[in-house]
Design an enzyme around this catalytic site. Sequence first.
Site, PDB file in Angstrom:
ATOM      1  N   GLU A 117      12.660 -45.875  -3.825  1.00  0.00           N
ATOM      2  CA  GLU A 117      11.636 -45.649  -2.785  1.00  0.00           C
ATOM      3  C   GLU A 117      12.122 -45.836  -1.409  1.00  0.00           C
ATOM      4  OE1 GLU A 117       7.388 -46.854  -3.793  1.00  0.00           O
ATOM      5  OE2 GLU A 117       8.858 -48.411  -4.702  1.00  0.00           O
TER       6      GLU A 117
ATOM      7  N   LYS B 272       0.997  -1.244  -0.101  1.00  0.00           N
ATOM      8  CA  LYS B 272       0.057   0.019  -0.019  1.00  0.00           C
ATOM      9  C   LYS B 272       0.719   1.187  -0.012  1.00  0.00           C
ATOM     10  CE  LYS B 272      -3.893  -0.648   2.353  1.00  0.00           C
ATOM     11  NZ  LYS B 272      -4.609  -1.132   3.471  1.00  0.00           N
TER      12      LYS B 272
ATOM     13  N   ARG C 214      -3.704   3.191   8.296  1.00  0.00           N
ATOM     14  CA  ARG C 214      -3.793   1.965   7.637  1.00  0.00           C
ATOM     15  C   ARG C 214      -2.540   1.014   7.684  1.00  0.00           C
ATOM     16  NH1 ARG C 214      -4.876   4.301   1.670  1.00  0.00           N
ATOM     17  NH2 ARG C 214      -6.091   2.545   1.436  1.00  0.00           N
TER      18      ARG C 214
ATOM     19  N   CYS D 287       7.470 -40.073  -9.797  1.00  0.00           N
ATOM     20  CA  CYS D 287       6.247 -40.097  -9.768  1.00  0.00           C
ATOM     21  C   CYS D 287       5.819 -39.792  -8.398  1.00  0.00           C
ATOM     22  CB  CYS D 287       5.689 -41.456 -10.269  1.00  0.00           C
ATOM     23  SG  CYS D 287       6.332 -43.023  -9.497  1.00  0.00           S
TER      24      CYS D 287
ATOM     25  N   MET E  14      -6.291  -7.042   8.029  1.00  0.00           N
ATOM     26  CA  MET E  14      -5.650  -6.186   9.219  1.00  0.00           C
ATOM     27  C   MET E  14      -6.436  -4.656   9.206  1.00  0.00           C
ATOM     28  SD  MET E  14      -2.164  -7.008   9.613  1.00  0.00           S
ATOM     29  CE  MET E  14      -1.222  -6.197   8.278  1.00  0.00           C
TER      30      MET E  14
ATOM     31  N   GLY F 284      -8.401  -7.091   3.647  1.00  0.00           N
ATOM     32  CA  GLY F 284      -9.356  -7.010   4.923  1.00  0.00           C
ATOM     33  C   GLY F 284      -8.855  -7.701   6.191  1.00  0.00           C
TER      34      GLY F 284
ATOM     35  N   SER G 296      12.715 -44.324 -11.403  1.00  0.00           N
ATOM     36  CA  SER G 296      11.445 -43.447 -11.155  1.00  0.00           C
ATOM     37  C   SER G 296      11.377 -43.185  -9.502  1.00  0.00           C
ATOM     38  CB  SER G 296      10.157 -43.952 -11.618  1.00  0.00           C
ATOM     39  OG  SER G 296       9.169 -42.708 -11.272  1.00  0.00           O
TER      40      SER G 296
ATOM     41  N   GLY H 287       9.836 -42.643  -6.358  1.00  0.00           N
ATOM     42  CA  GLY H 287       8.523 -42.680  -5.834  1.00  0.00           C
ATOM     43  C   GLY H 287       8.619 -41.755  -4.556  1.00  0.00           C
ATOM     44  N   THR H 288       8.372 -40.416  -4.861  1.00  0.00           N
ATOM     45  CA  THR H 288       8.503 -39.648  -3.731  1.00  0.00           C
ATOM     46  C   THR H 288       7.738 -39.563  -2.358  1.00  0.00           C
ATOM     47  OG1 THR H 288       7.604 -37.912  -5.001  1.00  0.00           O
ATOM     48  CG2 THR H 288       9.903 -37.986  -5.138  1.00  0.00           C
ATOM     49  N   ASN H 289       6.507 -40.426  -2.629  1.00  0.00           N
ATOM     50  CA  ASN H 289       5.587 -40.573  -1.232  1.00  0.00           C
ATOM     51  C   ASN H 289       6.390 -41.454  -0.599  1.00  0.00           C
ATOM     52  OD1 ASN H 289       3.890 -38.874  -2.947  1.00  0.00           O
ATOM     53  ND2 ASN H 289       2.538 -40.562  -3.429  1.00  0.00           N
ATOM     54  N   ASP H 290       6.838 -42.663  -1.136  1.00  0.00           N
ATOM     55  CA  ASP H 290       7.169 -43.538  -0.111  1.00  0.00           C
ATOM     56  C   ASP H 290       8.836 -42.986   0.257  1.00  0.00           C
ATOM     57  OD1 ASP H 290       5.219 -45.167   0.312  1.00  0.00           O
ATOM     58  OD2 ASP H 290       5.804 -46.843  -1.314  1.00  0.00           O
TER      59      ASP H 290
ATOM     60  N   HIS I 218     -16.094  -8.913   0.522  1.00  0.00           N
ATOM     61  CA  HIS I 218     -14.963  -9.593   1.014  1.00  0.00           C
ATOM     62  C   HIS I 218     -15.345 -11.141   0.500  1.00  0.00           C
ATOM     63  CE1 HIS I 218     -13.634 -12.544   4.366  1.00  0.00           C
ATOM     64  NE2 HIS I 218     -12.591 -11.595   4.486  1.00  0.00           N
TER      65      HIS I 218
ATOM     66  N   ARG J  83      -2.926  -1.648  -6.516  1.00  0.00           N
ATOM     67  CA  ARG J  83      -2.224  -2.883  -6.253  1.00  0.00           C
ATOM     68  C   ARG J  83      -2.339  -3.786  -7.380  1.00  0.00           C
ATOM     69  NH1 ARG J  83      -5.551  -4.576  -1.164  1.00  0.00           N
ATOM     70  NH2 ARG J  83      -7.615  -4.688  -2.076  1.00  0.00           N
TER      71      ARG J  83
ATOM     72  N   ARG K  60       4.042 -50.135 -13.532  1.00  0.00           N
ATOM     73  CA  ARG K  60       4.649 -50.885 -12.274  1.00  0.00           C
ATOM     74  C   ARG K  60       3.924 -52.139 -12.080  1.00  0.00           C
ATOM     75  NH1 ARG K  60       3.703 -47.513  -6.796  1.00  0.00           N
ATOM     76  NH2 ARG K  60       1.556 -48.565  -6.715  1.00  0.00           N
TER      77      ARG K  60
ATOM     78  N   TYR L 261      11.860 -36.027 -16.112  1.00  0.00           N
ATOM     79  CA  TYR L 261      10.175 -35.939 -16.401  1.00  0.00           C
ATOM     80  C   TYR L 261       9.814 -35.996 -14.951  1.00  0.00           C
ATOM     81  CZ  TYR L 261       9.457 -40.758 -15.889  1.00  0.00           C
ATOM     82  OH  TYR L 261       9.441 -42.251 -15.317  1.00  0.00           O
TER      83      TYR L 261
ATOM     84  N   ARG M 221      -0.471 -47.937 -12.119  1.00  0.00           N
ATOM     85  CA  ARG M 221      -0.488 -49.022 -10.925  1.00  0.00           C
ATOM     86  C   ARG M 221      -1.411 -50.056 -11.419  1.00  0.00           C
ATOM     87  NH1 ARG M 221      -1.192 -43.849  -7.308  1.00  0.00           N
ATOM     88  NH2 ARG M 221      -2.754 -43.454  -9.116  1.00  0.00           N
TER      89      ARG M 221
HETATM   90  P1  ADP Z   1      -7.901  -2.734   3.238  1.00  0.00           P
HETATM   91  O1  ADP Z   1      -6.192  -3.012   3.051  1.00  0.00           O
HETATM   92  O2  ADP Z   1      -8.541  -3.448   3.950  1.00  0.00           O
HETATM   93  O3  ADP Z   1      -8.576  -2.165   1.992  1.00  0.00           O
HETATM   94  P2  ADP Z   1      -7.392   0.352   3.687  1.00  0.00           P
HETATM   95  O4  ADP Z   1      -6.306   0.703   4.448  1.00  0.00           O
HETATM   96  O5  ADP Z   1      -7.362   0.374   2.126  1.00  0.00           O
HETATM   97  O6  ADP Z   1      -7.610  -1.111   3.948  1.00  0.00           O
HETATM   98  O7  ADP Z   1      -8.930   1.052   4.039  1.00  0.00           O
HETATM   99  C1  ADP Z   1      -9.972   0.689   4.140  1.00  0.00           C
HETATM  100  C2  ADP Z   1     -11.017   1.755   3.601  1.00  0.00           C
HETATM  101  O8  ADP Z   1     -10.611   3.075   3.744  1.00  0.00           O
HETATM  102  C3  ADP Z   1     -10.848   1.439   2.109  1.00  0.00           C
HETATM  103  O9  ADP Z   1     -11.975   1.760   1.444  1.00  0.00           O
HETATM  104  C4  ADP Z   1      -9.935   2.859   1.724  1.00  0.00           C
HETATM  105  O10 ADP Z   1     -10.037   3.452   0.446  1.00  0.00           O
HETATM  106  C5  ADP Z   1     -10.573   4.013   2.837  1.00  0.00           C
HETATM  107  N1  ADP Z   1      -9.568   4.706   3.162  1.00  0.00           N
HETATM  108  C6  ADP Z   1      -8.275   4.670   3.725  1.00  0.00           C
HETATM  109  N2  ADP Z   1      -7.624   5.695   4.109  1.00  0.00           N
HETATM  110  C7  ADP Z   1      -8.538   6.778   3.621  1.00  0.00           C
HETATM  111  C8  ADP Z   1      -8.342   8.274   3.487  1.00  0.00           C
HETATM  112  N3  ADP Z   1      -7.252   8.808   3.862  1.00  0.00           N
HETATM  113  N4  ADP Z   1      -9.355   9.065   3.122  1.00  0.00           N
HETATM  114  C9  ADP Z   1     -10.592   8.300   2.536  1.00  0.00           C
HETATM  115  N5  ADP Z   1     -10.727   7.044   2.628  1.00  0.00           N
HETATM  116  C10 ADP Z   1      -9.633   6.262   3.015  1.00  0.00           C
HETATM  117 MG    MG Z   2      -7.767  -1.124   0.640  1.00  0.00          MG
HETATM  118 MG    MG Z   3     -10.487  -3.140   2.665  1.00  0.00          MG
END
Ligand code: ADP
Ligand code: MG
Ligand code: MG
Length: 937
Positions: free
Chosen positions: A799, A26, A96, A885, A107, A105, A818, A820-823, A502, A386, A672, A905, A616
Amino acid sequence: MARSIYFFGAGQADGDAQQKDLLGGKGAGLAEMTRLGIPVPPGFTLTTEVCNAYYAAGKVLPAGVEDEIEAAIGRLESLLGARFGSPEAPLLVSVRSGARASMPGMMDTILNLGMNDEIAAGLARRTGSERFALDAYRRFILTYSDIVLGVPRDRFEEALGRARRDAAARLGVDATRLNAAELERKVPDSLLDPASLAALVQRQKEIVLGATGSPFPDDPRAQLGGAIRAVFDSWNNHRAQVYRKMHDIPEAWGTACNVQAMVFGNLGDDSGTGVAFTRDPSTGERRFYGEWLPNAQGEDVVAGVRTPHPLSRSGPGGGATSGGGATSGGVATSDDADDASSLEARMPEAYAQLVAVQARLEQHFRDMQDLEFTIQRGELFLLQCRTGKRTGRAAVRIAVEMAREGLISQREAILRVDPGSIDQLLHPSIDEGAPKRLLARGLPASPGAATGQVVFSADEAERRAGQGKAVILVRSETSPEDIHGMKAARGVLTARGGMTSHAAVVARGMGKSCVAGCSAISVSQGQMAVTIYDEHGHATGSITVKAGDLITLDGGTGRVYLGAVPTVPAALSGEFEELIGWADAVRRLRVRSNADTPHDARTARNFGAEGIGLCRTEHMFFDEERIHAVREMILADGEAGRRRALAKLLPFQRGDFVGVFREMAGLPVTIRLLDPPLHEFLPQDEAQLEQLSRSVGVSAKELRRKSQELAEYNPMLGHRGCRLAITSPEIYEMQARAILEAACEVAAAGIEVEPEIMIPLSMTRRELAITRALVEGVAEQVFAEKGRRVDVRFGTMIELPRAAIMAGELAEEAEFFSFGTNDLTQTTLGISRDDAGRFLGAYVEAGIFAKDPFQSLDVPGVGALIELARDRGRAARPGLKLGICGEHGGDPSSIGYFERAGLDYVSCSPFRVPVARLAAAQAALTAESARGPRATD
Ligand code: ADP
Ligand code: MG
Ligand code: MG
């Protein structure tokens, strides 16, 4: 530690996109966008090194960091003409998290930080909206209390309910008989008036005081410190740990923490927030794609509480292709309501600007981007970019199309697609012709068909899946707490939320089927009510589905069916064929398949197998008609009796081999000879035993005695493999005859055959000499009888550690090895795969093994034996063919090792063949770049 903080703002940034390790994805993305001149609210990033130092010091921020934070806040203040902690020109920030790898989502983010009563009043004056300021304030208290102060969200539910009732009274709505959900529908957040919100804020503070014994912190600087620490703490919360484990993200990476000036998408109908993808993350189609909500903030779009609107119009002239940014004439499938609420229709200027930005970002990063944006009173801001997560199908299409567009090279395209993710393309989909009962339709959030029992909680999903049941997790919406249940389920169905909810994002990442936003269902009290609509969209009734009932999801179309619906095999797309063609051109490792039947052989060949690496023969024994003769053979007292029973098996085995050789015309087939201990073929229960006793005319008592006699303490290390042939050579004789007769028969039909006879579990040269003489003796007889010869190779499995050590001697008898990596893994580690379940998890958890060694090869241990066998074997017999295998043959990371180890192979299950082809190509490209740059590329 060099510097703790990287600033970004006003077109300049200390960091850039290359610094993901230090700034997190981020932070690096925000820095890079800022450098590109894209509108991004200014802010600063505390590095992952600060996080690691924080943990190293026992959760204390390193010295000097506080001063750096203060200086960075000062820079923000002068850039924005606002002051952190001042009611006159308040500066609010978001705090953030952001790790190196994206963990959607996983953290916690805190918005609107830097508020107290006076500042909220100041914000109201400055924005001219008291409602907005109080709404931002109460949301801040809620999130901050939950994440930083540990007062869970639901503790505030009742206060919120009271605020809704207050507002209802003022609006003249009778709320006395409404339950919570109905009340929320009648009085949504947007109808909460300033007075109700002000009362709510005070009540929330009282709740915090009651729960923690201290007042809610009023000092913005204390709030900031608390939030930063909470972000670092969240790196080790339960759901982050689960996610890390699933995606092999090392704990040592740490997370960065971004502090960024707030922009507000909830300042009225000229504001909004949304998410966008530069290409369709589900299909890979090159079109700008996304969702938004007017007058909304932050997580509202992904939280799935309100169903978002599309960004683009769908009709002719609507929408934009990605990258280029030109408008395209799409097919007229427009849905008027959706079109009218699209960002394109509502805010054409901001939309056009967003289209230009996304095109720029895709060109710049040369990959599909996932964007978060907010529009504040008509002004566009980007908050995140991203590399976008995508389905396997989309990954393939995007890579191939970007290579065709000239944005990336073919080699990059090959490396872009995670081999594990194409697995989902190779799996069956709904049989459109089969009778089925449509229950409901939702959004096609993640493709693939899945059938399972309905469960309503993540824990229940995990519990039933643990009992070997296929389950479908059904929720109103999912949240990060549901991850373990989503992982355990075959598919996910939600009532609310869009394509970027989510549930949708996580399911796509896991390659699981998901239908989201299925508004016809409502989930409560351990059952789901489904409203049934006729073709005109009129509700005609409803059906109740209970936990344990079977349903089928089609994540590719968004359809939900009652009961189990039959599926059909995958059809591979043109893009897929193209990509795999490029992969084949750079790959060195051959890819074969494990296939026991003509049917499997055909599947394997269709998926591009270049031979069979393991056929087999014992699987052929279990067939209804044959098991009887097998048991007769086992129970026979002398050699003569055994030979009589084996003679009955011969035509069956020969028939199977004829089928397999025909399917694999022109390609090698490694067969085999019998491997498992004989007692595995005897009946396991009393009823079967009685039945067998009647049919073979041997008393049940005698059968029991025989069965006990054959029973072993440790079958894995018992009387099996070529040890069977030392004591009863006639079994291998029959099998060799069946193979060679079949080969002659197929060759006589003008079809090229390449049989390879493989001896299991050998460890001495003498075992191979004996079995080889046996096979050659049979071969000479068969060739004489048939009046023709076929080329047949003789080889062995490796094996046992002793086999690897003695490989030099074994290679004097064997023309191929060959592994036989399991055994070989079982015998090298001394761990039985069948019993390992009880403790291997703990081993992985404790970091004793990085991964389950039965899934991903133990390179330092088992790999060392493979290399020893390779070197000694090839020294004794130059050109000795070496293959794998076993499960590892289809595991992309193990394949990387086999490439480096110079094997010839790998062989894997038919469905894994394309995965292995791609992984082998990636391994070849990676090995090549490790050797140094090429003259041309
Ligand atoms: P996540 O990694 O879970 O997407 P984010 O840090 O991106 O968490 O933020 C959660 C939400 O809050 C996202 O929708 C993001 O766009 C919004 N957000 C984060 N920082 C700001 C900001 N400075 N102003 C407005 N919205 C924000
Ligand atoms: Mg985000
Ligand atoms: Mg989010």
